[in-house]
Design an enzyme around this catalytic site. Sequence first.
Site, PDB file in Angstrom:
ATOM      1  N   SER A  49      -8.986  61.849 -29.992  1.00  9.82           N
ATOM      2  CA  SER A  49      -9.935  61.003 -29.786  1.00  9.82           C
ATOM      3  C   SER A  49     -10.890  61.500 -28.959  1.00  9.82           C
ATOM      4  O   SER A  49     -12.165  61.188 -28.516  1.00  9.82           O
ATOM      5  CB  SER A  49      -9.427  59.701 -29.266  1.00  9.82           C
ATOM      6  OG  SER A  49      -8.573  59.666 -28.150  1.00  9.82           O
ATOM      7  N   ASP A 322     -12.967  52.937 -21.636  1.00  8.32           N
ATOM      8  CA  ASP A 322     -12.010  51.949 -21.711  1.00  8.32           C
ATOM      9  C   ASP A 322     -10.870  52.732 -21.175  1.00  8.32           C
ATOM     10  O   ASP A 322     -10.933  53.405 -20.160  1.00  8.32           O
ATOM     11  CB  ASP A 322     -11.810  51.952 -23.327  1.00  8.32           C
ATOM     12  CG  ASP A 322     -11.453  53.304 -23.968  1.00  8.32           C
ATOM     13  OD1 ASP A 322     -10.961  54.082 -23.313  1.00  8.32           O
ATOM     14  OD2 ASP A 322     -11.258  53.286 -25.195  1.00  8.32           O
ATOM     15  N   HIS A 325     -10.356  56.857 -22.162  1.00 13.57           N
ATOM     16  CA  HIS A 325     -11.550  57.684 -22.439  1.00 13.57           C
ATOM     17  C   HIS A 325     -12.830  57.691 -21.764  1.00 13.57           C
ATOM     18  O   HIS A 325     -13.066  56.370 -21.370  1.00 13.57           O
ATOM     19  CB  HIS A 325     -12.146  57.384 -23.942  1.00 13.57           C
ATOM     20  CG  HIS A 325     -10.984  57.428 -24.902  1.00 13.57           C
ATOM     21  ND1 HIS A 325     -10.474  56.131 -25.553  1.00 13.57           N
ATOM     22  CD2 HIS A 325     -10.457  58.252 -25.710  1.00 13.57           C
ATOM     23  CE1 HIS A 325      -9.477  56.334 -26.358  1.00 13.57           C
ATOM     24  NE2 HIS A 325      -9.341  57.633 -26.554  1.00 13.57           N
TER      25      HIS A 325
END
Length: 349
Positions: A49, A322, A325
């Site tokens: 991610s 978050d 990240h």
Amino acid sequence: MDSLIKLFFSILLISSHIFGEINGVESSSSNHHHHHLSGPKKLFVFGDSYAGTGNIKKAHAVSWRVPYGTTFPGKPSGRFSDGRVSTDFLARLLGIKTPFAYLWKYYVGKEQLRYGMNFAYGGTGVFNTKSTSPNMTIQINLFEQLLGDIYSQQSDLSSSLALVSVAGNDYSNYLALNRSIAALPIFIKQVVDQTELNLRRLHALGLEKIAIPSLPPLGCLPLYTSPQGCNDTFNALVNYHNSLLEQVVAKLNNETRQSTFAIIDFYNAFMAILKNKGESPGSERFETPLKPCCEGSCGNVDEKGANKYTLCDDPESAFFWDGLHPTQQGWKFIYSVLGKALSASLLKL
Ligand SMILES: *[C@@H]1O[C@H](CO)[C@@H](O)[C@H](O)[C@H]1NC(C)=O
Ligand SMILES: *[C@@H]1O[C@H](CO)[C@@H](O)[C@H](O)[C@H]1NC(C)=O
Ligand SMILES: *[C@@H]1O[C@H](CO)[C@@H](O)[C@H](O)[C@H]1NC(C)=O
Ligand SMILES: *[C@@H]1O[C@H](CO)[C@@H](O)[C@H](O)[C@H]1NC(C)=O
């Protein structure tokens, strides 16, 4: 792939405006004030991610839900951030457009794949982590299948850079399974050994320039911090991973008798920003750098549709988006801290 759907998307994509809205791709060539590296003209991306731009299926990820993507492209795009992620800033550094996610290869023409392709899936590791996302071995298989078809091994790959993002999902998965903390160093060695196999394979397939980020300080991610701050025990294990990775990269460069592999030093860039609360000492851009902008179960709602998270007023005031990240602003600062040292190491490749 249904040819009508394909045709529909091809027509749709002719308009670069709509194109930008769908995939969240921006033109970086309009940024005249950026100094671009003359070098790699394609970017192939593998990993998780931190690098992914939307391969992951909508049903499987919060990154396709509000408030992800609110800063860029203005709605969820599959990126795990409020906006741009690592891949976008690396592409900008190279002076090319963000390469398309693999998912889009059926919908766009060959011409639009000229900046390379992104095979990264959020949540993945070098080993299996999530059943819904392919590990790095499978991602490299997907890349290999396109060689000789969409990309030519000789002409395309020699002018390409590969980004290999291993940001720690193997370890969060290990911890989530309650496996032994004492045995973690053994597992770290296995992760780095598997990473080495992946790097060797990418090189054998013809990629001559390969960049691999060091692990970020996982003990400082909001998910793993406590009121006392970063978890130093976890960061010590991260340092062990990074020292093994450095040895592997030195060994591979020696074996290939040239600089083929370069480490992107995320660990120290993250640490510098957290310490300085911004890009440089005294900048104080982030008041509370360990506090994420989207707190709680970001992107999720309860049965009544109420948000299970709270949002900060301005994502630009937060380093983390978050629990895991960085924000777009966070990534921007990471690449700015990496700055000249990164450009220099990529130019040497
Ligand atoms: C990657 O995933 C495939 C399919 O699940 C599996 O067969 C393979 O062993 C995995 N590779 C590694 C290195 O774990
Ligand atoms: C791991 O331990 C936690 C806390 O003891 C527990 O809630 C969780 O279900 C465990 N997970 C697994 C996969 O065993
Ligand atoms: C810090 O991380 C280690 C390793 O993941 C873990 O065992 C420990 O419980 C964590 N400490 C705190 C205070 O969360
Ligand atoms: C590089 O490899 C050669 C053998 O191929 C070895 O003698 C030398 O010690 C290696 N250098 C480093 C820095 O690992």
